[in-house]
Design a protein around this motif. Structure first.
Motif, PDB file in Angstrom:
ATOM      1  N   ARG A   1       9.460  33.596  14.827  1.00 47.00           N
ATOM      2  CA  ARG A   1       9.820  32.522  13.904  1.00 47.00           C
ATOM      3  C   ARG A   1       8.686  31.502  13.789  1.00 47.00           C
ATOM      4  NH1 ARG A   1      16.009  30.648  14.810  1.00 47.00           N
ATOM      5  NH2 ARG A   1      15.341  29.160  13.225  1.00 47.00           N
ATOM      6  N   LEU A   2       7.954  31.276  14.865  1.00 50.94           N
ATOM      7  CA  LEU A   2       6.790  30.390  14.777  1.00 50.94           C
ATOM      8  C   LEU A   2       5.705  30.989  13.892  1.00 50.94           C
ATOM      9  CD1 LEU A   2       6.348  28.970  18.402  1.00 50.94           C
ATOM     10  CD2 LEU A   2       6.995  27.709  16.345  1.00 50.94           C
ATOM     11  N   HIS A   3       5.477  32.292  14.045  1.00 49.32           N
ATOM     12  CA  HIS A   3       4.495  32.944  13.172  1.00 49.32           C
ATOM     13  C   HIS A   3       4.931  32.835  11.717  1.00 49.32           C
ATOM     14  CE1 HIS A   3       1.815  34.693  16.173  1.00 49.32           C
ATOM     15  NE2 HIS A   3       2.871  35.044  16.883  1.00 49.32           N
ATOM     16  N   GLY A   4       6.238  33.024  11.471  1.00 50.50           N
ATOM     17  CA  GLY A   4       6.729  32.900  10.103  1.00 50.50           C
ATOM     18  C   GLY A   4       6.581  31.490   9.567  1.00 50.50           C
ATOM     19  N   ALA A   5       6.840  30.497  10.420  1.00 49.10           N
ATOM     20  CA  ALA A   5       6.677  29.106   9.982  1.00 49.10           C
ATOM     21  C   ALA A   5       5.227  28.811   9.621  1.00 49.10           C
ATOM     22  CB  ALA A   5       7.156  28.167  11.086  1.00 49.10           C
ATOM     23  N   LEU A   6       4.292  29.347  10.400  1.00 45.07           N
ATOM     24  CA  LEU A   6       2.879  29.133  10.097  1.00 45.07           C
ATOM     25  C   LEU A   6       2.505  29.783   8.758  1.00 45.07           C
ATOM     26  CD1 LEU A   6       0.084  28.107  10.845  1.00 45.07           C
ATOM     27  CD2 LEU A   6      -0.262  30.217  12.169  1.00 45.07           C
ATOM     28  N   MET A   7       2.961  31.012   8.548  1.00 40.91           N
ATOM     29  CA  MET A   7       2.668  31.691   7.289  1.00 40.91           C
ATOM     30  C   MET A   7       3.215  30.901   6.107  1.00 40.91           C
ATOM     31  SD  MET A   7       3.597  35.528   8.603  1.00 40.91           S
ATOM     32  CE  MET A   7       3.677  36.242   6.944  1.00 40.91           C
ATOM     33  N   LEU A   8       4.450  30.422   6.220  1.00 43.76           N
ATOM     34  CA  LEU A   8       5.068  29.680   5.128  1.00 43.76           C
ATOM     35  C   LEU A   8       4.366  28.347   4.891  1.00 43.76           C
ATOM     36  CD1 LEU A   8       7.410  30.011   3.163  1.00 43.76           C
ATOM     37  CD2 LEU A   8       8.862  28.812   4.798  1.00 43.76           C
ATOM     38  N   ALA A   9       4.005  27.653   5.980  1.00 45.13           N
ATOM     39  CA  ALA A   9       3.315  26.369   5.829  1.00 45.13           C
ATOM     40  C   ALA A   9       1.964  26.549   5.131  1.00 45.13           C
ATOM     41  CB  ALA A   9       3.123  25.723   7.204  1.00 45.13           C
ATOM     42  N   LEU A  10       1.248  27.580   5.526  1.00 45.77           N
ATOM     43  CA  LEU A  10      -0.050  27.844   4.889  1.00 45.77           C
ATOM     44  C   LEU A  10       0.123  28.203   3.415  1.00 45.77           C
ATOM     45  CD1 LEU A  10      -1.724  29.864   7.780  1.00 45.77           C
ATOM     46  CD2 LEU A  10      -2.426  27.597   6.967  1.00 45.77           C
ATOM     47  N   TYR A  11       1.100  29.048   3.128  1.00 43.47           N
ATOM     48  CA  TYR A  11       1.313  29.483   1.747  1.00 43.47           C
ATOM     49  C   TYR A  11       1.688  28.284   0.862  1.00 43.47           C
ATOM     50  CZ  TYR A  11       3.128  32.152  -2.221  1.00 43.47           C
ATOM     51  OH  TYR A  11       3.347  32.677  -3.466  1.00 43.47           O
ATOM     52  N   ARG A  12       2.562  27.415   1.363  1.00 46.69           N
ATOM     53  CA  ARG A  12       2.965  26.251   0.576  1.00 46.69           C
ATOM     54  C   ARG A  12       1.837  25.236   0.448  1.00 46.69           C
ATOM     55  NH1 ARG A  12       9.097  25.158   2.939  1.00 46.69           N
ATOM     56  NH2 ARG A  12      10.075  26.950   1.909  1.00 46.69           N
ATOM     57  N   SER A  13       0.834  25.327   1.313  1.00 47.97           N
ATOM     58  CA  SER A  13      -0.326  24.421   1.244  1.00 47.97           C
ATOM     59  C   SER A  13      -1.431  24.997   0.374  1.00 47.97           C
ATOM     60  CB  SER A  13      -0.859  24.157   2.653  1.00 47.97           C
ATOM     61  OG  SER A  13       0.135  23.583   3.476  1.00 47.97           O
ATOM     62  N   GLY A  14      -1.136  26.082  -0.345  1.00 46.42           N
ATOM     63  CA  GLY A  14      -2.133  26.712  -1.215  1.00 46.42           C
ATOM     64  C   GLY A  14      -3.142  27.549  -0.459  1.00 46.42           C
ATOM     65  N   ARG A  15      -2.787  28.027   0.729  1.00 51.29           N
ATOM     66  CA  ARG A  15      -3.711  28.796   1.572  1.00 51.29           C
ATOM     67  C   ARG A  15      -3.134  30.198   1.804  1.00 51.29           C
ATOM     68  NH1 ARG A  15      -4.195  24.314   6.276  1.00 51.29           N
ATOM     69  NH2 ARG A  15      -5.592  25.846   7.250  1.00 51.29           N
ATOM     70  N   ALA A  16      -2.895  30.920   0.705  1.00 50.40           N
ATOM     71  CA  ALA A  16      -2.236  32.224   0.774  1.00 50.40           C
ATOM     72  C   ALA A  16      -3.037  33.220   1.605  1.00 50.40           C
ATOM     73  CB  ALA A  16      -2.010  32.774  -0.635  1.00 50.40           C
ATOM     74  N   ALA A  17      -4.370  33.215   1.436  1.00 54.06           N
ATOM     75  CA  ALA A  17      -5.195  34.172   2.192  1.00 54.06           C
ATOM     76  C   ALA A  17      -5.062  33.918   3.699  1.00 54.06           C
ATOM     77  CB  ALA A  17      -6.658  34.051   1.764  1.00 54.06           C
ATOM     78  N   GLU A  18      -5.030  32.657   4.096  1.00 50.88           N
ATOM     79  CA  GLU A  18      -4.868  32.333   5.515  1.00 50.88           C
ATOM     80  C   GLU A  18      -3.466  32.711   6.005  1.00 50.88           C
ATOM     81  OE1 GLU A  18      -6.695  28.440   6.808  1.00 50.88           O
ATOM     82  OE2 GLU A  18      -6.958  28.261   4.633  1.00 50.88           O
ATOM     83  N   ALA A  19      -2.473  32.589   5.118  1.00 52.20           N
ATOM     84  CA  ALA A  19      -1.116  32.995   5.490  1.00 52.20           C
ATOM     85  C   ALA A  19      -1.065  34.493   5.795  1.00 52.20           C
ATOM     86  CB  ALA A  19      -0.143  32.647   4.372  1.00 52.20           C
TER      87      ALA A  19
END
Length: 505
Positions: free
Chosen positions: A212-230
């Motif tokens: 769930r932490l990994h998922g939260a990081l992916m979602l936070a990055l994606y919502r911050s406009g950092r899809a590649a990092e997600a």
């Protein structure tokens, strides 16, 4: 027993870090060496409840305790009373006060309100924060969890040896991880995705296997406009799980990864409530819940509970490791002590399930199996559903029950189960819930751990007779008591009956 508050003023105990006693005037002291600290912690985590000398001994020693173990416990209690009494007398206007630790039967009771023990107060704060979030106020929920997390000052029961400290460190550590994880998810719900990224990264350094932490990081990055990092974050999660644990990512993380790959714009919208995978419960179910309703249905543990250290360790481990949908099963013949062990384990891990504990005896008074529909009615009532809102059919009751628990961490204890079919409608669907089941024949029940229970060890069997008949009977007739215990098959039910007959002579 006296009911006076024996710890004066606003004195409190810190267990979430090094064990410390904080006096009303704010003086922070260490209550003795690790041994007395362990005894104090054992009493503090069950305030107002009898903790027997044998339980304290079991919590102090990994291996067979020394012959002097009972004297050691008595010495530790004396030192603790001296320390607490000295601190009370040092208060302004302080004088002689009743002892904070009372002797009762074959054990001790600490008279201290639960909110003065930081580990128990932490559970209250996290449960309250979850209620705020469930009621549609994620910001208040996140703030409440931040307040709760601020209580921690290091690993729980830091530096304390013994099985008690080990098991509670594990349980409290799981509560910490769950609260930290949920707070980060709530901050995402609040739209604070950019600022939460560093916090999630730090959390993953401590808890690298929590998906769930990994998922939260992916979602936070994606919502911050950092899809590649997600997407790179997903690759790191998959690599860590594969290399360290030999497993693949779970379906929730794979689904999130696929949505990010597809550029799913729905991910940019914060869900209405809860975490990244939250599903809001139906409004009808939400209306049925009384605010603050936290069932606490566990019956008391028999005060003469004896032994079972290995089984207790296995149960505590199974129910506190954070594994989703944990199910523990205790099997064995009648009189083997299944219920007593289940209750002892349930009370030990109750703090891991801050949203409540449900209990049901699945055997009716006449010995017939209890109807699952009736059991569910009792559970729903305990969860705050008015009688007129409880559905008529078994299927509808089971569905409402699972909906009610969908956002909760609740322990369900099902005692004296007859068959797997009887149990199945009573199982919650939420990953954070756990179930503890006892029954004579449940071999087909899927479980995280299954413990076949037999008689006690010879020494524990004699000890149990002594608790009931009196320790002097063991000392006067050790061979006769040992033979009596063997004749009882070392089964707790028969041993209690034999001990009661001896006591009546």
């Amino acid at each position: 027993m006296s009911h006076m508050p024996a710890v004066q003023g606003a004195d409190r105990l810190r267990l979430l870090g090094p064990v410390r006693y904080v006096s009303a005037r704010g003086n922070v002291t260490r209550p003795g060496a690790p041994g007395p600290q362990t005894v104090l912690a054992a009493l503090a985590l069950r305030p107002g409840t009898l903790v027997t000398v044998d339980e304290l001994i079991d919590g102090l020693y990994f291996d067979d305790p020394p012959a002097s173990a009972r004297r050691v416990v008595v010495t530790y209690i004396h030192r603790l009373r001296t320390h607490l009494g000295r601190e009370a007398r040092a208060e302004p206007g302080g004088g002689e006060a009743p002892s904070a630790i009372e002797t009762m039967a074959d054990g001790y009771v600490l008279q201290l309100p639960e909110d003065r023990v930081d580990a128990l107060f932490f559970g209250r704060l996290t449960a309250r924060a979850r209620r705020y979030a469930d009621a549609g106020d994620p910001a208040a929920g996140a703030a409440g969890l931040e307040e709760a997390l601020a209580l921690w000052q290091g690993p729980a029961l830091a530096g304390l040896p013994g099985p008690f400290a080990r098991d509670w460190r594990r349980a409290l550590g799981e509560q910490l991880a769950s609260a930290l994880e949920y707070r980060l998810e709530l901050l995402l719900v609040c739209g604070r995705h950019a600022e939460v990224v560093p916090d999630i990264v730090r959390a993953l350094k401590t808890y690298p296997y929590r998906e769930r932490l990994h998922g939260a990081l992916m979602l936070a990055l994606y919502r911050s406009g950092r899809a590649a990092e997600a997407l790179s974050a997903y690759d790191r999660a998959r690599r860590v799980l594969a290399e360290d644990l030999g497993i693949d990512t779970g379906p929730a993380l794979r689904t999130l990864h696929a949505a990010i790959l597809a550029g799913d714009h729905a991910l940019l919208l914060a869900p209405a409530q809860g975490g990244v995978d939250a599903v809001p419960p139906p409004e009808t179910a939400r209306e049925d819940v009384s605010a603050g309703q936290e069932p606490a249905q566990l019956p008391p543990v028999p005060c003469d509970f004896t032994g079972r250290q290995e089984q207790m360790s296995a149960l505590v481990s199974a129910l506190t490791t954070g594994r989703p949908h944990s199910v523990a099963v205790i099997t064995g013949m009648g009189g083997a002590g299944k219920t007593a062990l289940a209750l002892r384990a349930a009370h030990a891990v109750a703090g891991t399930y801050p949203d409540g504990q449900l209990y049901a005896n699945l055997r009716a008074p006449d010995g017939a199996p209890a109807e699952p529909a009736e059991v569910l009615a009792g559970f729903l009532t305990g969860l705050g559903v008015p009688a007129e809102r409880i559905p008529a059919s078994l299927a509808e009751r089971a569905a409402l029950f699972r909906t009610m628990l969908s956002r909760r961490a609740v322990l369900v204890v099902l005692d004296n189960a007859a068959t797997t079919a009887q149990v199945e409608p009573l199982l919650p669907g939420a990953a954070r819930c756990a179930v503890l089941i006892t029954g004579r024949a449940l071999a087909a029940m899927p479980a995280t751990v299954t413990l076949p229970l037999r008689g006690l060890g010879a020494d524990n069997a004699v000890e149990l007779i002594g608790k009931i008949a009196g320790i002097h009977r063991i000392q006067q007739e050790p061979d006769a008591v040992a033979a009596l215990a063997a004749a009882c098959g070392h089964l707790p039910l028969a041993l209690r009956a034999a001990g009661a007959r001896l006591a009546a002579r």
